[in-house]
Each structure stands twice: as C-alpha cells, then as structure tokens.
Write a protein that holds these residues in place. Structure first.
Motif, short mmCIF file in Angstrom:
data_model
loop_
_atom_site.label_atom_id
_atom_site.label_comp_id
_atom_site.label_asym_id
_atom_site.label_seq_id
_atom_site.Cartn_x
_atom_site.Cartn_y
_atom_site.Cartn_z
N CYS A 126 -2.03 4.30 6.99
CA CYS A 126 -3.07 4.74 7.93
C CYS A 126 -2.78 4.11 9.29
CB CYS A 126 -4.44 4.30 7.46
SG CYS A 126 -4.75 4.71 5.73
N CYS B 200 -4.97 1.18 10.29
CA CYS B 200 -5.10 0.05 9.35
C CYS B 200 -5.11 -1.28 10.10
CB CYS B 200 -3.94 0.08 8.36
SG CYS B 200 -4.01 -1.27 7.17
N CYS C 161 0.85 -1.19 0.00
CA CYS C 161 0.00 0.00 0.00
C CYS C 161 0.89 1.24 0.00
CB CYS C 161 -0.93 0.00 1.22
SG CYS C 161 -2.17 1.32 1.12
S1 SF4 Z 1 -6.23 1.23 5.64
FE1 SF4 Z 1 -4.35 0.04 5.28
S2 SF4 Z 1 -4.64 -0.87 3.26
FE2 SF4 Z 1 -6.14 0.81 3.44
S3 SF4 Z 1 -5.14 2.60 2.55
FE3 SF4 Z 1 -4.70 2.64 4.75
S4 SF4 Z 1 -2.73 1.58 4.99
FE4 SF4 Z 1 -3.53 1.09 2.96
#
Ligand code: SF4
Length: 233
Positions: free
Chosen positions: A31, A34, A27
């Motif tokens: 986040c 996540c 990715c």
């Molecule tokens: S939640 Fe996880 S998988 Fe989704 S965009 Fe954010 S870092 Fe990437």
C-alpha cells in the motif's frame, strides 16, 4: 514466530480492552500510504532484523505483565504470512488472554482455520478500496476472490469484528466510495481512519492529502446507509 516489535500497553487498538501489540515483519501488499515500510519492505526488514524480539522474551513479558492485560493484538506487516502463527496464538490463549488479529484479508484459509480452532476473539480487516481498484492500490498479489471470501468468513464467524478503511482524498473519490458501499452492504462495523501524509511506503503518497473532519463525516453518512455501525477514528 518472528516478532519485529512489541508495544507493551495500549487502550486504543483493541476496543474496550487493555492490550499489548505484537508486530510481525513482512507483507504481501504494498500500500503506497503504508506507515510501516520498515515492517513491509524486505531490505528494511533485513536492516532491523538484529532488533527483532525473541518469542521467549515476549512470553516472559506476558508471564510477568499478563495479569495487567485483557489481551494481545497481533498485527503486522501481515501476520497471516507467519507459518507458526497458529501455535503462537495458542500459547497466548493458554495464558487466558484474548487475541485480536489485524489482517489485510488476503489469506482466508488462515483466518478460517484460526476461527474454527477458536483462537481469535476479535478480527480487524482492512478494506483498502473497492475490488476493481484493489490491485492498483496495493499490488498484484491482492486477490478479489480471497478478499471477498475473508469478508464473508469474518462476517459469518459470530465474532466481534471491524472492517476499516484509511481514507486518502486522491484515492477515495465519490465513485470509489459508492463502490465500497456496495462491497460493505450488510456488514456490521466499519471504522474510517484518516490518512497521515508522513512517512509512507511510496514517496508519492507524501504529497497526497487527508479529508477534513466534515468531509470524513459526510463519507461516514454514506456508509451508514449500508453498514450497521460506522465510526471515525
Ligand atoms: S498498510 Fe502496510 S502492512 Fe498494511 S497491508 Fe498495506 S503494506 Fe501491508
């Protein structure tokens, strides 16, 4: 294409459809909340690489079980980072199945090409926060121009779509919600989902909290003044 996992059956991830889910590794965002750090952080991905599923095995599964399914959800990580995503989806479509793509929206060119080539049937894009606060939440690779362009492409695609936001109490303050209402003005569909302070990419987020059901409903009401349909998951 690299496939980090498969969920053979779900009725929850593609609205009103029976589908399977394909997870892609990697990715471009980080986040803090996540829940899939094993599909995001390179060192965790490397540790799981021996468990990846061969593309051939996935298509064998589809050929055996595809008639029980309406479609395939392609999710991540961030699937638009996969260089062979288009060919992969073509192979799914050639089997007569629908395709839903989940994306963080940071690669509008990929979305545009997939839409123009009629390879998508449903798109879900995360709207993490308001634009001025995006990078501080998900990292420096987030591009306001690209995210807004993806929102426009998706909205004007004519395809069914959803924007979706994971609400975190410490992140989505009243000011942020107000800015997000402005960002989402005139859009068709928004799903709000609660944050679960379990396994998170950033350990700090394990101490963060979710809104109560009443608080979430009050936030949904604010969005309903700007977005056609707002649902809570
Ligand atoms: S939640 Fe996880 S998988 Fe989704 S965009 Fe954010 S870092 Fe990437």
């Amino acid at each position: 294409m690299l496939i980090s996992g498969i969920q053979p059956f779900t009725v929850l991830d593609y609205p009103e459809k029976v589908s399977c889910i394909v997870f892609t590794p990697g990715c471009n965002f980080r986040c803090g909340y996540c829940h899939n750090p094993e599909f995001v952080l390179p060192e965790k991905i490397a540790a799981l690489r021996s468990n990846f599923i061969a593309e051939e095995a996935f298509f064998n599964f589809l050929d055996q079980r595809g008639e029980l399914l309406d479609g395939v959800v392609v999710t991540g990580g961030e699937p638009t980072l996969m260089p062979d995503l288009e060919n992969f989806i073509k192979k799914i479509k050639s089997r007569g199945l629908l395709v839903k793509l989940d994306s963080n929206g940071n690669r509008p060119g990929v979305l545009r090409r997939l839409i123009e080539n009629k390879l998508l049937d449903y798109i879900a894009m995360d709207i993490k926060t308001s634009m001025p606060r995006y990078q501080s939440l998900v990292g420096k690779l987030a591009s306001e121009n690209q995210l807004v362009e993806s929102m426009r492409i998706i909205h004007e695609s004519g395809l069914p779509y959803e924007f979706r936001t994971t609400l975190v109490k410490e992140v989505h303050t009243p000011n942020v919600i107000e800015e997000m209402c402005d960002l989402l003005k005139g859009k068709k569909m928004l799903y709000l989902q609660g944050f679960r302070p379990e396994t998170t990419l950033s350990p700090a987020f394990e101490t963060y909290s979710s809104f109560t059901a009443e608080e979430t409903e009050a936030i949904a009401e604010k969005f309903r003044k700007f977005v056609d349909k707002v649902y809570i998951r």
